[in-house]
Design an enzyme around this catalytic site. Structure first.
Site, PDB file in Angstrom:
ATOM      1  N   ARG A   1       0.840  -1.189   0.000  1.00  0.00           N
ATOM      2  CA  ARG A   1       0.000   0.000   0.000  1.00  0.00           C
ATOM      3  C   ARG A   1       0.883   1.250   0.000  1.00  0.00           C
ATOM      4  NH1 ARG A   1      -1.781   0.733   4.432  1.00  0.00           N
ATOM      5  NH2 ARG A   1      -0.975  -1.073   5.543  1.00  0.00           N
TER       6      ARG A   1
ATOM      7  N   TYR B   1      -1.405  -3.388  -6.840  1.00  0.00           N
ATOM      8  CA  TYR B   1      -1.186  -4.121  -5.590  1.00  0.00           C
ATOM      9  C   TYR B   1      -2.474  -4.237  -4.765  1.00  0.00           C
ATOM     10  CZ  TYR B   1      -0.138  -5.174  -0.810  1.00  0.00           C
ATOM     11  OH  TYR B   1      -0.188  -5.739   0.431  1.00  0.00           O
ATOM     12  N   GLY B   2      -2.641  -5.370  -4.103  1.00  0.00           N
ATOM     13  CA  GLY B   2      -3.776  -5.725  -3.240  1.00  0.00           C
ATOM     14  C   GLY B   2      -4.550  -4.565  -2.643  1.00  0.00           C
ATOM     15  N   GLY B   3      -4.037  -4.025  -1.541  1.00  0.00           N
ATOM     16  CA  GLY B   3      -4.769  -3.004  -0.793  1.00  0.00           C
ATOM     17  C   GLY B   3      -5.056  -1.742  -1.589  1.00  0.00           C
TER      18      GLY B   3
ATOM     19  N   LYS C   1      -9.653  -2.906   1.725  1.00  0.00           N
ATOM     20  CA  LYS C   1      -9.398  -1.791   2.637  1.00  0.00           C
ATOM     21  C   LYS C   1     -10.234  -0.561   2.248  1.00  0.00           C
ATOM     22  CE  LYS C   1      -6.892  -4.152   5.304  1.00  0.00           C
ATOM     23  NZ  LYS C   1      -5.573  -4.646   5.156  1.00  0.00           N
TER      24      LYS C   1
ATOM     25  N   HIS D   1     -10.339  -3.329  11.434  1.00  0.00           N
ATOM     26  CA  HIS D   1      -9.200  -4.101  10.902  1.00  0.00           C
ATOM     27  C   HIS D   1      -8.899  -5.226  11.903  1.00  0.00           C
ATOM     28  CE1 HIS D   1      -4.732  -3.908   9.374  1.00  0.00           C
ATOM     29  NE2 HIS D   1      -5.437  -4.772   8.675  1.00  0.00           N
TER      30      HIS D   1
ATOM     31  N   SER E   1      -1.041  -3.839  10.288  1.00  0.00           N
ATOM     32  CA  SER E   1      -0.661  -4.668   9.145  1.00  0.00           C
ATOM     33  C   SER E   1       0.616  -5.456   9.442  1.00  0.00           C
ATOM     34  CB  SER E   1      -0.427  -3.774   7.931  1.00  0.00           C
ATOM     35  OG  SER E   1      -1.615  -3.062   7.647  1.00  0.00           O
TER      36      SER E   1
ATOM     37  N   CYS F   1       1.183  -7.757  11.606  1.00  0.00           N
ATOM     38  CA  CYS F   1       1.471  -7.912  13.039  1.00  0.00           C
ATOM     39  C   CYS F   1       0.783  -9.126  13.648  1.00  0.00           C
ATOM     40  CB  CYS F   1       1.102  -6.658  13.803  1.00  0.00           C
ATOM     41  SG  CYS F   1       2.212  -5.279  13.444  1.00  0.00           S
ATOM     42  N   GLY F   2       0.315 -10.070  12.824  1.00  0.00           N
ATOM     43  CA  GLY F   2      -0.083 -11.352  13.386  1.00  0.00           C
ATOM     44  C   GLY F   2      -1.559 -11.710  13.397  1.00  0.00           C
ATOM     45  N   LYS F   3      -2.418 -11.007  12.640  1.00  0.00           N
ATOM     46  CA  LYS F   3      -3.835 -11.368  12.645  1.00  0.00           C
ATOM     47  C   LYS F   3      -4.073 -12.736  11.994  1.00  0.00           C
ATOM     48  CE  LYS F   3      -5.135  -7.570  10.573  1.00  0.00           C
ATOM     49  NZ  LYS F   3      -3.784  -6.988  10.543  1.00  0.00           N
TER      50      LYS F   3
ATOM     51  N   ASP G   1      -8.784 -10.539   8.692  1.00  0.00           N
ATOM     52  CA  ASP G   1      -8.349  -9.162   8.429  1.00  0.00           C
ATOM     53  C   ASP G   1      -9.406  -8.100   8.743  1.00  0.00           C
ATOM     54  OD1 ASP G   1      -6.085  -7.578   7.451  1.00  0.00           O
ATOM     55  OD2 ASP G   1      -7.339  -7.055   5.747  1.00  0.00           O
TER      56      ASP G   1
ATOM     57  N   ARG H   1       2.739 -11.922  -0.836  1.00  0.00           N
ATOM     58  CA  ARG H   1       1.427 -12.330  -0.333  1.00  0.00           C
ATOM     59  C   ARG H   1       0.899 -13.559  -1.050  1.00  0.00           C
ATOM     60  NH1 ARG H   1      -1.240  -8.987   3.883  1.00  0.00           N
ATOM     61  NH2 ARG H   1       0.334  -7.398   4.219  1.00  0.00           N
TER      62      ARG H   1
ATOM     63  N   ARG I   1       3.543  -4.482  17.430  1.00  0.00           N
ATOM     64  CA  ARG I   1       4.930  -4.920  17.656  1.00  0.00           C
ATOM     65  C   ARG I   1       5.606  -3.932  18.586  1.00  0.00           C
ATOM     66  NH1 ARG I   1       7.294  -8.388  13.541  1.00  0.00           N
ATOM     67  NH2 ARG I   1       5.579  -9.088  12.243  1.00  0.00           N
TER      68      ARG I   1
ATOM     69  N   TYR J   1       3.132 -17.391  18.119  1.00  0.00           N
ATOM     70  CA  TYR J   1       2.429 -18.385  17.295  1.00  0.00           C
ATOM     71  C   TYR J   1       1.562 -19.307  18.177  1.00  0.00           C
ATOM     72  CZ  TYR J   1       5.657 -16.559  13.792  1.00  0.00           C
ATOM     73  OH  TYR J   1       6.359 -15.720  12.949  1.00  0.00           O
ATOM     74  N   GLY J   2       1.718 -20.635  18.059  1.00  0.00           N
ATOM     75  CA  GLY J   2       0.873 -21.583  18.797  1.00  0.00           C
ATOM     76  C   GLY J   2       0.868 -21.345  20.295  1.00  0.00           C
TER      77      GLY J   2
HETATM   78  P1  GTP Z   1      -2.048  -7.971   7.306  1.00  0.00           P
HETATM   79  O1  GTP Z   1      -2.501  -9.005   6.343  1.00  0.00           O
HETATM   80  O2  GTP Z   1      -0.962  -7.092   6.736  1.00  0.00           O
HETATM   81  O3  GTP Z   1      -3.134  -7.147   7.897  1.00  0.00           O
HETATM   82  O4  GTP Z   1      -1.215  -8.716   8.479  1.00  0.00           O
HETATM   83  P2  GTP Z   1      -1.569  -9.718   9.666  1.00  0.00           P
HETATM   84  O5  GTP Z   1      -1.843  -8.921  10.908  1.00  0.00           O
HETATM   85  O6  GTP Z   1      -2.588 -10.720   9.275  1.00  0.00           O
HETATM   86  O7  GTP Z   1      -0.149 -10.394   9.906  1.00  0.00           O
HETATM   87  P3  GTP Z   1       0.309 -11.926   9.754  1.00  0.00           P
HETATM   88  O8  GTP Z   1      -0.455 -12.845  10.663  1.00  0.00           O
HETATM   89  O9  GTP Z   1       0.327 -12.270   8.329  1.00  0.00           O
HETATM   90  O10 GTP Z   1       1.802 -11.841  10.311  1.00  0.00           O
HETATM   91  C1  GTP Z   1       2.781 -11.033   9.759  1.00  0.00           C
HETATM   92  C2  GTP Z   1       4.148 -11.494  10.148  1.00  0.00           C
HETATM   93  O11 GTP Z   1       4.272 -11.596  11.574  1.00  0.00           O
HETATM   94  C3  GTP Z   1       4.471 -12.883   9.604  1.00  0.00           C
HETATM   95  O12 GTP Z   1       5.774 -12.877   9.095  1.00  0.00           O
HETATM   96  C4  GTP Z   1       4.367 -13.780  10.806  1.00  0.00           C
HETATM   97  O13 GTP Z   1       5.213 -14.893  10.719  1.00  0.00           O
HETATM   98  C5  GTP Z   1       4.752 -12.867  11.967  1.00  0.00           C
HETATM   99  N1  GTP Z   1       4.066 -13.270  13.233  1.00  0.00           N
HETATM  100  C6  GTP Z   1       2.756 -13.571  13.382  1.00  0.00           C
HETATM  101  N2  GTP Z   1       2.472 -13.951  14.649  1.00  0.00           N
HETATM  102  C7  GTP Z   1       3.638 -13.877  15.334  1.00  0.00           C
HETATM  103  C8  GTP Z   1       3.993 -14.142  16.697  1.00  0.00           C
HETATM  104  O14 GTP Z   1       3.192 -14.521  17.533  1.00  0.00           O
HETATM  105  N3  GTP Z   1       5.305 -13.918  17.036  1.00  0.00           N
HETATM  106  C9  GTP Z   1       6.237 -13.496  16.126  1.00  0.00           C
HETATM  107  N4  GTP Z   1       7.481 -13.313  16.552  1.00  0.00           N
HETATM  108  N5  GTP Z   1       5.922 -13.249  14.824  1.00  0.00           N
HETATM  109  C10 GTP Z   1       4.655 -13.424  14.437  1.00  0.00           C
HETATM  110  C1  SPV Z   2      -2.681  -4.778   5.221  1.00  0.00           C
HETATM  111  O1  SPV Z   2      -1.759  -4.081   4.760  1.00  0.00           O
HETATM  112  O2  SPV Z   2      -3.180  -4.566   6.348  1.00  0.00           O
HETATM  113  C2  SPV Z   2      -3.203  -5.926   4.446  1.00  0.00           C
HETATM  114  C3  SPV Z   2      -2.782  -6.074   3.069  1.00  0.00           C
HETATM  115  O3  SPV Z   2      -4.007  -6.684   4.962  1.00  0.00           O
HETATM  116  S1  SPV Z   2      -3.652  -4.988   2.007  1.00  0.00           S
HETATM  117  O4  SPV Z   2      -4.858  -5.659   1.544  1.00  0.00           O
HETATM  118  O5  SPV Z   2      -2.763  -4.737   0.900  1.00  0.00           O
HETATM  119  O6  SPV Z   2      -3.996  -3.786   2.704  1.00  0.00           O
HETATM  120 MN    MN Z   3      -4.689  -5.956   6.932  1.00  0.00          MN
END
Ligand code: GTP
Ligand code: SPV
Ligand code: MN
Length: 605
Positions: free
Chosen positions: A71, A213-215, A222, A242, A264, A266-268, A289, A385, A416, A512-513
């Site tokens: 974006r 690009y996506g967004g 978005k 979001h 964005s 950050c782990g959703k 998302d 992506r 983060r 993660y888990g």
């Molecule tokens: P958008 O699609 O951009 O809105 O992002 P999102 O919030 O869905 O983020 P996503 O879950 O794709 O994670 C983004 C990055 O953060 C990836 O590289 C993951 O591997 C990393 N990540 C996700 N969860 C964790 C976690 O609990 N710890 C750490 N260290 N990294 C994480």
């Molecule tokens: C984000 O940036 O928060 C995304 C990817 O989920 S995009 O759809 O490009 O906005």
């Molecule tokens: Mn997003």
């Protein structure tokens, strides 16, 4: 289908008007069928834009221009009638001026291309909660991605009838073709200074130019489901956020639904698809998302996922971190800016195994892994992506597309934060939770092109780039939503941080888990269990209340993660007082000022 298949006179007139301005060779109305998808995909493969992946059925890799990988926040505009309506955090241009500029750019911009009419529904087609959009685009890549991310086709036109409501969404990559010219392997887009991602909130209209690009280009996501929908939500008394949505089942079989707003990348997606490391617990995905939340007759907030697919961050996704995502992308997937292996598969950083040989990197160059070189450029772009069908996810909850939505028990905020913010704490009231949402901060990620990755910025509610109106009024809207119900029915609000770092710069929490350990504590909070102590900043886990069995984290680090860093918080609040809240002037709700002052005095006590 052709333009004459459109039975809605207003839509038809608009399509004709845009065609006159953009001058495409053809106009084609999408029916949303598999045959149509396959035909458009083939067209892109034939023109050298897409590379079919031998290892993954019905899956194709795309490489964008290096300037079109994320974006572009400084080219994204909220063109409301007044600057004040857009607020201090959005880019504003006078709508008449912006339309004039963009009309100039749109003139003849689709020459040599087909203009596709994409009727799409955000939310299950025909349901009360769904909203319809129509995207006009000259990009086959956009059509195919929209096919996955939204519900597209004839059935949407049927619901729209002859006078239904819709959001007009106009998109062009801004790269007309001369007679006989093809894209010839070159991702089409305008240069970076000519991109415009524009929103006209009063008209509920979206105009996007210059990016594929996506967004920036999949306008249902978005642009519509957040920026325009947030404006509608404010008027109608609901929330467009979001947020991921997950279903959490305890070993006893009890269910809670949780949403989470993290900025964005950050782990959703990862939290929404998590596989718990603690026995007996289960997480299923409702959305990864975007959440639209409305009150039910019972005074509870119900959430739906308006999307139908996942546009997920590829790097870091692997069998350990997100097995469900890995399973979702085995077939029927569009990959963008990932690396390519010799045997026709994708590869990216932290995919869980070394590059199986020389690769073609996301820029199209030969790339040989050199593990000794810590400064080696990545093979996949950090914001590479995958676009995957929600139904292909093995963790998808059975109620994921229930138009009634799911009743939300808990809302999480996070970002983060290498220091200060503990692993988890809980707000003591709705307004305290709104305060926490309003001060969310995060290290900037690769999800936006024009920002410096790594520095911390405030990203309130993870909505900074996605709120379609004045952010101060948005805060007030959240306060007002809390007044529509009672604390016992409203979701409980939590603040989490998976990203604390040790002095050596490593992640302190495995994430993660293992985030399931925090989810289990949150579940028990929602059940009213006596598992928390009240601190200056809110409720935190009692000693031993967090299940740490089998976890490989030292007691010392755990103590850091779960205690109040009083000095750090004092700095945090000083920054909110001096730099963050003043931006909103008299739009800042007095309730938030009161929350901030309460926290200040508790920290100073
Ligand atoms: P958008 O699609 O951009 O809105 O992002 P999102 O919030 O869905 O983020 P996503 O879950 O794709 O994670 C983004 C990055 O953060 C990836 O590289 C993951 O591997 C990393 N990540 C996700 N969860 C964790 C976690 O609990 N710890 C750490 N260290 N990294 C994480
Ligand atoms: C984000 O940036 O928060 C995304 C990817 O989920 S995009 O759809 O490009 O906005
Ligand atoms: Mn997003």
């Amino acid at each position: 289908m052709t333009i004459n298949d459109i039975k809605h006179p207003k839509v038809k007139a608009w399509v004709e008007e845009v065609a006159k301005m953009c001058q495409p060779d053809d106009v084609y109305v999408c029916d949303g069928s598999q045959t149509e998808y396959d035909r458009l995909m083939k067209k892109m493969v034939d023109s050298g834009l897409g590379i079919p992946l031998k290892k993954r059925p019905n899956s194709v890799l795309f490489r964008s221009q290096p300037s079109d990988v994320a974006r572009v926040e400084n080219r994204t505009y909220i063109a409301s009638k007044t600057k004040e309506a857009a607020g201090p955090t959005n880019n504003w241009i006078d709508p008449a001026e912006l339309k004039k500029t963009m009309t100039g750019l749109y003139a003849g911009c689709m020459k040599g291309r087909t203009m596709y009419v994409i009727p799409f529904s955000m939310g299950p087609v025909g349901s009360d909660i769904a909203k319809i959009g129509i995207e006009l685009t000259d990009s086959e890549y956009v059509v195919c991605n929209m096919d996955i991310m939204t519900r597209v086709g004839t059935k949407v036109l049927d619901v729209l009838g002859t006078n239904g409501e819709y959001v007009p969404c106009l998109h062009s990559v801004g790269k007309p073709l001369a007679k006989g010219e093809s894209d010839n392997g070159q991702w089409p887009c305008a240069d970076i200074d000519n991109k415009y991602i524009s929103h006209f909130p009063e008209e509920r209209t979206i105009w996007s130019y210059g990016s594929g690009y996506g967004g920036n280009a999949l306008l249902g996501k978005k642009c519509f489901a957040l920026r325009i929908a947030s404006v509608i939500a404010k008027e109608e008394g609901w929330l467009a956020e979001h947020m991921l949505i997950l279903k959490l089942t305890s070993p006893e079989g009890k269910v809670k639904y949780v949403t989470g707003a993290f900025p964005s990348a950050c782990g959703k997606t990862n939290l929404a698809m998590l596989i718990p490391t603690i026995p007996g617990w289960k997480v299923e995905t409702v959305g990864d998302d975007i959440a639209w939340m409305k009150f039910g007759k019972d005074g509870r907030l119900y959430a739906i996922n308006p999307e139908a697919g996942f546009f997920g961050v590829a790097p870091g996704t692997n069998e350990q971190s997100n097995k469900s995502a890995m399973d979702s992308i085995r077939k029927d997937t569009i990959f963008t800016n990932c690396a390519l292996t010799e045997d026709g598969d994708i590869w990216w950083e932290q995919i869980g195994y070394d590059a199986p040989g020389p690769l073609v990197d996301w820029k199209g160059n030969k790339w040989v892994q050199d593990k000794a070189n810590k400064a080696q450029e990545p093979a996949a772009h950090p914001n590479a992506r995958f676009t995957a069908i929600a139904k292909n996810c093995p963790a998808i909850a059975k109620e994921w597309d229930d138009p009634a939505g799911v009743p939300i028990d808990a809302i999480l905020f996070g970002g983060r934060r290498p220091s200060t913010i503990p692993l988890v704490h809980q707000a003591t009231s709705w307004n305290h939770g709104v305060f926490l949402g309003s001060i969310v901060g995060s290290e900037i990620t690769a999800a936006a092109l024009d920002l410096k990755a790594g520095t911390i910025r405030r990203d309130p509610f993870a909505m900074l780039p996605f709120c379609g109106y004045n952010m101060g009024e948005y805060f007030q809207h959240w306060i007002n939503v809390g007044k529509k119900s009672t604390e016992d029915k409203l979701p409980k609000i939590f603040f989490v941080n998976w990203f604390r770092k040790t002095p050596e710069g490593k992640f302190a929490w495995p994430g993660y888990g293992d985030n399931s350990r925090v989810l289990a504590w949150i579940f028990d909070r929602c059940e009213g269990k006596d598992n928390a102590v009240k601190t200056q900043i809110g409720w935190m886990p009692k000693a031993d209340a967090l299940n740490l069995t089998g976890l490989d984290v030292s007691a010392e680090i755990m103590k850091d993660l779960l205690s109040v860093d009083v000095e750090g918080w004092k700095k945090e609040i000083a920054d909110v007082r001096a730099n963050h809240y003043p931006k909103f002037g008299d739009k800042l709700p007095k309730e938030l000022m009161a929350e901030m002052e309460g926290l200040e005095s508790r920290l100073n006590a």
